[in-house]
Structure formats: C-alpha cells, structure tokens
Design a protein around this motif. Structure first.
Motif, short mmCIF file in Angstrom:
data_model
loop_
_atom_site.label_atom_id
_atom_site.label_comp_id
_atom_site.label_asym_id
_atom_site.label_seq_id
_atom_site.Cartn_x
_atom_site.Cartn_y
_atom_site.Cartn_z
N TYR A 24 0.83 -1.20 0.00
CA TYR A 24 0.00 0.00 0.00
C TYR A 24 0.87 1.26 0.00
N LEU A 25 2.01 1.19 0.68
CA LEU A 25 2.95 2.31 0.62
C LEU A 25 3.42 2.54 -0.82
N GLN A 26 3.66 1.44 -1.52
CA GLN A 26 4.06 1.55 -2.92
C GLN A 26 2.89 2.03 -3.78
N ARG A 27 1.71 1.53 -3.47
CA ARG A 27 0.51 1.89 -4.25
C ARG A 27 0.22 3.39 -4.21
N TYR A 28 0.41 4.01 -3.04
CA TYR A 28 0.04 5.42 -2.90
C TYR A 28 1.23 6.37 -3.03
N ASP A 29 2.39 5.87 -3.40
CA ASP A 29 3.54 6.74 -3.59
C ASP A 29 3.25 7.72 -4.72
N THR A 61 5.61 9.25 3.53
CA THR A 61 5.66 8.00 2.76
C THR A 61 5.23 8.21 1.32
N GLY A 62 5.25 9.47 0.85
CA GLY A 62 5.07 9.72 -0.58
C GLY A 62 3.71 10.21 -1.01
N VAL A 63 2.75 10.30 -0.09
CA VAL A 63 1.42 10.79 -0.43
C VAL A 63 1.44 12.33 -0.46
N ASN A 64 0.63 12.91 -1.35
CA ASN A 64 0.43 14.35 -1.38
C ASN A 64 -0.92 14.66 -0.75
N PRO A 65 -0.96 14.96 0.56
CA PRO A 65 -2.25 15.20 1.21
C PRO A 65 -2.71 16.65 1.04
N VAL A 66 -4.01 16.80 0.88
CA VAL A 66 -4.66 18.11 0.89
C VAL A 66 -5.77 18.04 1.93
N ILE A 67 -5.77 18.94 2.89
CA ILE A 67 -6.78 18.92 3.94
C ILE A 67 -7.79 20.03 3.66
N VAL A 68 -9.06 19.66 3.63
CA VAL A 68 -10.16 20.63 3.57
C VAL A 68 -11.01 20.39 4.81
N HIS A 69 -11.30 21.45 5.55
CA HIS A 69 -12.02 21.25 6.80
C HIS A 69 -13.35 21.98 6.82
N GLY A 70 -14.22 21.49 7.70
CA GLY A 70 -15.48 22.17 7.96
C GLY A 70 -15.40 22.91 9.28
N ARG A 206 -7.75 9.64 -4.13
CA ARG A 206 -8.73 9.36 -3.07
C ARG A 206 -9.26 10.66 -2.49
N LEU A 207 -10.55 10.63 -2.17
CA LEU A 207 -11.19 11.66 -1.35
C LEU A 207 -11.71 10.96 -0.11
N LEU A 208 -11.17 11.33 1.05
CA LEU A 208 -11.61 10.76 2.32
C LEU A 208 -12.51 11.77 3.02
N LEU A 209 -13.77 11.41 3.25
CA LEU A 209 -14.72 12.27 3.94
C LEU A 209 -14.81 11.80 5.38
N LEU A 210 -14.09 12.48 6.27
CA LEU A 210 -14.08 12.12 7.69
C LEU A 210 -15.26 12.79 8.38
N THR A 211 -16.11 11.98 8.98
CA THR A 211 -17.32 12.51 9.60
C THR A 211 -17.50 11.85 10.96
N ASP A 212 -18.75 11.86 11.47
CA ASP A 212 -19.00 11.29 12.80
C ASP A 212 -19.83 10.02 12.72
N VAL A 213 -19.83 9.37 11.57
CA VAL A 213 -20.50 8.08 11.41
C VAL A 213 -19.51 7.10 10.79
N ALA A 214 -19.79 5.80 10.95
CA ALA A 214 -18.84 4.78 10.52
C ALA A 214 -18.81 4.58 9.01
N LEU A 278 -5.98 3.57 4.08
CA LEU A 278 -5.02 3.56 2.99
C LEU A 278 -4.06 2.38 3.02
N TYR A 279 -3.69 1.91 4.24
CA TYR A 279 -2.55 1.02 4.34
C TYR A 279 -2.87 -0.37 4.89
N THR A 280 -4.15 -0.73 4.98
CA THR A 280 -4.49 -2.07 5.45
C THR A 280 -5.48 -2.74 4.52
N ASP A 281 -5.51 -4.08 4.58
CA ASP A 281 -6.48 -4.84 3.80
C ASP A 281 -7.90 -4.51 4.23
#
Length: 292
Positions: A24-29, A61-70, A206-214, A278-281
């Motif tokens: 996964y580290l290689q995948r998201y480099d 580990t090679g990812v280009n993160p962009v943080i957008v917050h509410g 990837r777009l990760l939408l972090l919220t308060d539900v699972a 990102l990094y687990t099965d």
C-alpha cells in the motif's frame, strides 16, 4: 522478564504491520489524497494530534495530502456567543453579511490555524503545513448558489496548479471552505462540496470524507464497505440512504464522475482512520468507486 517478553511481542507485531503495509505504501507513492475533516470529527486535542501524525506519516511516505475542513458546530457556537440570530430556508442557514464574516473568522482563523499548528507540531520541523482559504490564489472561485441563502457559494473555478506547487515544495495545504466571488464577495461553501470539487480539480486518487459516522449503512444498520454509484442511487431511491448522508454520497458521486478514482466515507473520530483506510487490507468506512 514477562514485561520484556510482552515488549518483544509488541515490536514483532509492529514490524509485521509495517511489512504488510508495504504494497500500500508503494501503491500510494505520489498519489494525491484529499481529506475532508468535518467539524464533528475534530474532537479533542488528543484526537487532533493523532490526526496530524497520520497526515505527517502520509506525507513522509510519498502521499500528497490536501486537507479541507469544515466547522459547522464551531460556527453555530460563535454565532450564539455573538448573539447573531440565524434564519433557515429548507433546513439551510441563510448566510447574511454578518454571518459570513463570522464564518470566515471561525473557519479561516480559529479552526484552520488549529489544524495547521497540529500538523506542524507533529512534523517536527521536517513536514510543514500552511493555512489557506479558497480566496487565496483564487483557489476556489464561486457563484452564488441561491439568492435566498445569501452568501452561500457554488465552486466554479479552481487553481489546482498552485496546490501542486505546494506539494512540490513538500508543503501540506490546509484549506478553509471560503470561496471568492467574481465581484469581490466572500462565499461560505459547504465543506463536503468544497472538498469534492477540489479533489476533482486535482484528479485526486482518493477523497476521504471524515465525519462522525462509521460509513454508509444498509437497511439492517450495517456499514457497507464497498459501493458503486448505481448502488448508491438505488439506496437513495428506496430510502436506505437518507438525511445528512445524502449530501455526502452526492458529493462522492459528483467527485467520481469528475475523475476522482474513489471516495471513502469514514468515522474521523476513530484512531488512525486514514492510515487504516489507505494502508491495510481491512480499510475503514465505505469505499465508493465506479464498477470495474
């Protein structure tokens, strides 16, 4: 002796975890990952520090993160403190001039700088973050969404090359969802909408939408770990997806249609949620992508 044995077991488990993460580290480099951090997901100072460490790990580990917050809850609290009354149309807050000034103050000031400071602290001087809003470098130019809602904007034009230049300089952008109007206005933009639009402009992996539900739940209340756009539309149609989850999945559908490879809706309050995804099965939350 027992303590040493337990410590050795922990070290072995850590090494095994890192070994399993290698593909996964290689995948998201080199991949661009946009993370929407919701106001409800920000939690405690400890939770913010943990999130910041995750972001630093991703960048290292090679990812280009962009943080957008509410920051909806924080905006509501500040409006109440300032005794500014809000009116609502069809469940949406009308953003008048007084309200948009508070929105910008809270989002671009208090919240944005809290996130930036946490990432910089976790980065130890090696990883750097910078706080921005959509008004900076014309990152997000908006039209008025609905005259009845006042200064609420719909993103129309973007400057993704500026964000790419920050990545080349190894700087993590942290963006408040405040948009620039074509005639000098300031627009409040829904955080999910802003994150989806920015991810689309970057053609993010990837777009990760972090919220308060699972995640997205089925009729039995269980989180569905993987979904296609057609399945999402069917679940909206039959009422399985309802309420506040609808705009989140609509953001996901729009982002995927615009070129984002996949969107994940996950619980930002869970420890190391981004790294688990990102990094687990196993992953985390609900992954939405086009049918293969």
């Amino acid at each position: 002796m027992k303590k040493q044995t337990a410590m050795k077991s922990d070290w072995i488990a850590t090494a095994q975890t890192l070994n399993a993460a290698l593909p996964y580290l290689q995948r998201y480099d080199g991949a661009t990952v946009v993370i929407k951090l919701g106001g409800h997901a920000m939690g405690s100072d400890e939770g913010m520090a943990s999130f910041a460490r995750d972001v630093v790990f991703m960048q290292q580990t090679g990812v280009n993160p962009v943080i957008v917050h509410g920051g909806g809850p924080q905006i509501s609290a500040m409006l109440e403190r300032l005794d500014i009354q809000s009116t609502f149309v069809r469940g949406k807050r009308v953003t008048d001039q007084a309200t948009v000034e508070v929105v910008e103050m809270v989002l671009s000031g208090l919240i944005n700088k809290r996130i930036v400071q946490a990432i910089n602290a976790a980065g130890g001087g090696v990883v750097r973050a910078v706080g921005l809003s959509g008004k900076d470098a014309n990152l997000m130019v908006c039209d008025q969404a609905d005259p009845g809602l006042g200064f609420v904007g719909t993103p129309k034009e973007f400057n993704p090359e500026f964000l790419r230049s920050l990545h080349r300089a190894e700087i993590i952008p942290v963006i408040a969802p405040i948009g620039a109007g074509r005639n000098g206005e300031t627009f409040n933009v829904n955080g999910d909408t802003a994150a989806g639009a920015i991810a689309a402009s970057l053609r993010a992996d990837r777009l990760l939408l972090l919220t308060d539900v699972a995640g997205v739940k089925n009729g039995a209340g269980d989180v569905v770990t993987e979904l296609t756009p057609d399945q999402i539309r069917a679940m909206i149609e039959d009422g399985t997806i309802a309420g506040g989850m609808i705009p989140k999945v609509e953001t996901a559908l729009d982002a995927i249609e615009a070129g984002v490879r996949a969107v994940v809706i996950l619980d930002g309050r869970a420890a190391n949620a981004c790294l688990l995804e990102l990094y687990t099965d196993h992953g985390a939350g609900s992954l939405i992508r086009a049918a293969r």
